[in-house]
Design a protein around this motif. Structure first.
Motif, short mmCIF file in Angstrom:
data_model
loop_
_atom_site.label_atom_id
_atom_site.label_comp_id
_atom_site.label_asym_id
_atom_site.label_seq_id
_atom_site.Cartn_x
_atom_site.Cartn_y
_atom_site.Cartn_z
N ILE A 257 0.72 -1.16 0.05
CA ILE A 257 0.05 0.13 -0.13
C ILE A 257 0.83 1.43 -0.20
N ILE A 258 1.76 1.32 0.91
CA ILE A 258 2.94 2.43 0.96
C ILE A 258 3.56 2.43 -0.42
N TRP A 259 4.27 1.22 -0.92
CA TRP A 259 4.91 1.36 -2.35
C TRP A 259 4.06 1.75 -3.34
N ASN A 260 2.74 1.49 -3.33
CA ASN A 260 1.77 2.00 -4.38
C ASN A 260 1.60 3.37 -4.33
N SER A 261 1.77 4.09 -3.26
CA SER A 261 1.24 5.67 -3.09
C SER A 261 1.98 6.54 -3.85
N ASN A 262 1.44 7.66 -4.29
CA ASN A 262 2.11 8.28 -5.34
C ASN A 262 3.73 8.98 -4.82
N GLU A 263 3.74 9.01 -3.51
CA GLU A 263 4.85 9.47 -2.89
C GLU A 263 6.03 8.52 -3.03
N GLN A 265 5.81 5.30 -5.43
CA GLN A 265 5.72 4.71 -6.73
C GLN A 265 6.79 3.82 -7.13
N PHE A 266 6.92 3.10 -5.85
CA PHE A 266 7.93 1.74 -6.05
C PHE A 266 7.16 0.56 -6.92
N PRO A 281 -11.46 10.13 -10.82
CA PRO A 281 -10.79 9.25 -12.25
C PRO A 281 -9.53 8.79 -12.26
N GLN A 282 -8.53 9.67 -11.33
CA GLN A 282 -7.24 9.40 -11.75
C GLN A 282 -6.82 8.16 -10.63
N LYS A 283 -7.77 7.91 -9.69
CA LYS A 283 -7.18 6.96 -8.52
C LYS A 283 -7.05 5.20 -9.14
N LYS A 284 -6.16 4.68 -8.58
CA LYS A 284 -6.09 3.37 -8.62
C LYS A 284 -5.67 2.83 -7.31
N ASN A 285 -6.77 2.35 -6.76
CA ASN A 285 -6.54 1.71 -5.46
C ASN A 285 -6.02 0.37 -5.01
N PRO A 286 -5.31 0.27 -4.07
CA PRO A 286 -4.56 -1.10 -3.74
C PRO A 286 -5.89 -2.03 -2.75
N ASP A 287 -7.01 -2.21 -3.23
CA ASP A 287 -8.05 -2.89 -2.35
C ASP A 287 -7.78 -4.10 -2.12
N ILE A 288 -7.12 -5.04 -2.54
CA ILE A 288 -6.82 -6.35 -2.16
C ILE A 288 -5.81 -6.17 -1.19
N ALA A 289 -4.92 -5.60 -1.01
CA ALA A 289 -4.18 -5.42 0.03
C ALA A 289 -4.72 -4.77 1.21
N ILE A 349 2.41 -8.13 -9.87
CA ILE A 349 2.91 -6.85 -9.58
C ILE A 349 4.24 -6.39 -10.32
N ARG A 350 4.30 -5.05 -10.51
CA ARG A 350 5.53 -4.63 -11.49
C ARG A 350 6.24 -3.73 -10.65
N PHE A 351 7.46 -3.82 -10.48
CA PHE A 351 8.48 -3.14 -9.86
C PHE A 351 9.21 -2.04 -10.53
N ASN A 352 8.93 -1.00 -10.20
CA ASN A 352 9.81 0.38 -10.60
C ASN A 352 11.21 0.54 -10.34
N LYS A 353 11.92 -0.25 -10.80
CA LYS A 353 13.30 -0.45 -10.35
C LYS A 353 14.22 0.88 -10.29
N ASP A 354 13.78 1.77 -11.33
CA ASP A 354 14.75 3.04 -11.34
C ASP A 354 14.21 3.80 -10.02
N ARG A 355 12.81 3.90 -9.81
CA ARG A 355 12.34 4.51 -8.65
C ARG A 355 12.98 4.10 -7.23
N MET A 356 13.08 2.86 -6.95
CA MET A 356 13.65 2.30 -5.90
C MET A 356 15.00 2.79 -5.68
N GLU A 357 15.58 2.50 -6.95
CA GLU A 357 17.16 2.98 -6.68
C GLU A 357 17.48 4.23 -6.33
#
Length: 460
Positions: A257-263, A265-266, A281-289, A349-357
Motif C-alpha cells: 500500500i505504501i509502495w503503491n502511493s504517489n509519494e 511509486q515503487f 478518475p485518476q485513482k487506482k486503489n490497492p483494495d486487495i492489499a 505486480i510490477r516493480f519500478n526499479k529506477d524509482r527504488m534505486e
C-alpha cells in the motif's frame, strides 16, 4: 424436528430452543467427513463381529449413495434436522431400513463430532499449506529476478541502508516458511483419532480403535477418552497459526500500500487487483492489499472467540464447544481467500526499479558506509559517526546527496577523506560488499536463493 435423543423426553422442545441448539446451518459442511467417519466405523464394527457383513455392505452402500447425491446436487441437506449427524443417519435409515439404525452402535455424537472436526481441520491444514507453497514460489520468483534491484531498507519507516528487492522479499520468504512449518507441526500433533471415545468413557463394545484410526489415515487412537471428546487444542493451534499468517500478510500488504502511493511509486499493481474511485478518475486503489490487512482482525477475533469459549469448560464435553465451528470455518475461509488473492496480486505486480534505486541514492542510506570508511582509515567509530552526521547536515542544507559532494567539500569536514570515498559509498558497493549469510549482497543472496530452491523441492 428430527432428534436422536427424544426417548427420554415427554414433550417437544420449544422451537426457539431447538433453533438455538441446532448446528446444521453451519456443520452441514462436514457432511463428507461425517460420512467418511461413519464408513470407517461400520467397517470396524463388521471386522469385530458387532455387525454382520450384510449389514455393513448395506450401510456402506447407503452412505456412499448419500455422499454422491449431496455432491451432485440430488440431495439437499435439510435444516429440519438438528445437525449433520442426525441428517445422515435419518436419510440412511429412510433408504435402507433397519440396518441404518445400527450405524450409531458403539459411538456417541461427542466422539463423532470430534472426529468430523478433526478430519475437516486436517483436510484444511493440507489445503492451506498448499496455498502457502504457491505464495512461497511467487516470492522466490521475485527474489531470483531482483538480486540487483537496489532499494532502500527502512527502520522506523525512515530510509536506513541500501538493500535489494530480493533481500526484502527474502524476509517474507522466511516468515511464510515458518508458517508452513507450523502447519506441518499442527498436522503431526493433531493426527490421532477420537472415534471410539464414546460420550467420555469409551464403550463396552469390543471396538478396534487402532483399525478405525488406520482406515482414516491417523497415526493411532487418542489415549484418553475424556480428552478425545473435549480436545480443541488442535483447532486453537490452527487459528493461532492462521492469525500469524494473516499478520505476515498484513505487514506485506501495508508495504505494498505504501509502495503503491504517489509519494513512493515503487510498484504498479495489475488492473485485476485494483479498483478505481467513484468520483476521482485518476485513482487506482490497492483494495486487495487493504482488504487483506482489514480481514486480519477477523481471524484474530476467531482465535479469541475460541480461546474464550474453551477457557472455563470442565471435562469432558459441553455444549459450549459447538461454538468452535462458526469462527473456525470463517477464519479458515478468510485466510485461504487472502493467501490466494495475495499470491495472485504478487505474481502480477510490477516493480519500478529506477524509482527504488533513486530513493536509495537520495536517502543517505550510504551514511553508515561513510562512517565505516573513516573507521577503516583509523578514525574511532564514535568520531566517525559525528563526522558523517555533519556531512548529512551539509547535504540537507545544500539539497544534495553524499555522492554529489566534491572531495574538497568532504575534506573541509575531515581531511581523512580521499578519492576512494566515492567507491566506498557507491550504492552498489554498499550492497554487494555485504556478503555474510543473510545479507543483501548478490553473492550472499544467490547462496540463500539456492537454499530456498532446495527447500521448495523438498516441501512437504
Amino acid at each position: 424436528m428430527a432428534q436422536l435423543w427424544g426417548g427420554r423426553f415427554t414433550k417437544e422442545t420449544d422451537q426457539l430452543v431447538y433453533n438455538f441448539n441446532a448446528s446444521i446451518s453451519f456443520d452441514k459442511r462436514l457432511y463428507a467427513q461425517d460420512i467418511r467417519g461413519s464408513i470407517a466405523h461400520v467397517m470396524m464394527l463388521a471386522k469385530q463381529g458387532i455387525l454382520t457383513d450384510a449389514d455393513k455392505e448395506k450401510i456402506v452402500e447407503g452412505l456412499e449413495g448419500i455422499l454422491d447425491d449431496i455432491e451432485k446436487g440430488r440431495l439437499e441437506i435439510s435444516d429440519k434436522y438438528e445437525d449433520i449427524h442426525s441428517f445422515v443417519e435419518a436419510v440412511l435409515t429412510e433408504r435402507i431400513g433397519e440396518p441404518g439404525k445400527k450405524l450409531h452402535t458403539g459411538r456417541s455424537r461427542n466422539d463423532q463430532v470430534a472426529l468430523d472436526m478433526k478430519l475437516y481441520t486436517r483436510d484444511e491444514v493440507h489445503l492451506i499449506d498448499n496455498l502457502l507453497k504457491e505464495l512461497l514460489f511467487a516470492i522466490l520468483n521475485i527474489m531470483e529476478e531482483h538480486t540487483e534491484t537496489i532499494m532502500p531498507g527502512f527502520t522506523h519507516l525512515q530510509k536506513a541502508q541500501p538493500i535489494t528487492l530480493a533481500h526484502h522479499m527474502g524476509a517474507y520468504f522466511e516468515m511464510f516458511k515458518r508458517d508452513h512449518e507450523r502447519m506441518h507441526d499442527i498436522y503431526r500433533r493433531m493426527n490421532t483419532c477420537p472415534l471410539g471415545s464414546g460420550a467420555l468413557a469409551g464403550t463396552t463394545y469390543p471396538l478396534d480403535r487402532d483399525y478405525t484410526a488406520k482406515l482414516l489415515g491417523f497415526d493411532g487412537p487418542t489415549l484418553n477418552s475424556m480428552d478425545g471428546v473435549s480436545d480443541r487444542d488442535y483447532l486453537i493451534e490452527l487459528l493461532a497459526a492462521l492469525a500469524t499468517v494473516m499478520m505476515h500478510l498484513s505487514r506485506f500488504s501495508e508495504e505494498i500500500i505504501i509502495w503503491n502511493s504517489n509519494e513512493y511509486q515503487f510498484v504498479e499493481l495489475d488492473d485485476a487487483y485494483s479498483t478505481g474511485s467513484s468520483i476521482m478518475p485518476q485513482k487506482k486503489n490497492p483494495d486487495i492489499a487493504e482488504l487483506v490487512r482489514g480481514k486480519t482482525g477477523r481471524v484474530y477475533g476467531a482465535l479469541m472467540s475460541l480461546l474464550t469459549s474453551m477457557k472455563g469448560i470442565p471435562l469432558a464435553y459441553n455444549k459450549d464447544m459447538q461454538e468452535d465451528k462458526e469462527p473456525a470455518f470463517d477464519a479458515i475461509d478468510t485466510a485461504k481467500g487472502c493467501i490466494s488473492l495475495f499470491t495472485g496480486m504478487l505474481r502480477t505486480i510490477r516493480f519500478n526499479k529506477d524509482r527504488m534505486e533513486a530513493s536509495a541514492r537520495h536517502g543517505f542510506t550510504n551514511a553508515t558506509d561513510a562512517a565505516d570508511y573513516l573507521v577503516g582509515k583509523g578514525v574511532p567509530f564514535r568520531d566517525a559517526h559525528g563526522i558523517v552526521g555533519q556531512l548529512v547536515l551539509y547535504c540537507i542544507d545544500k539539497g544534495i546527496a553524499l555522492d554529489d559532494m566534491t572531495l574538497e567539500e568532504y575534506r573541509e569536514i575531515s581531511p581523512v577523506f580521499q578519492e576512494d570515498i566515492y567507491d566506498a559509498i557507491s550504492i552498489d558497493t554498499c550492497v554487494n560488499k555485504r556478503v555474510t549469510t543473510g545479507a543483501p549482497g548478490k553473492k550472499a543472496m544467490e547462496e540463500v536463493i539456492g537454499i530456498y530452491k532446495k527447500y521448495m523441492r523438498e516441501y512437504s
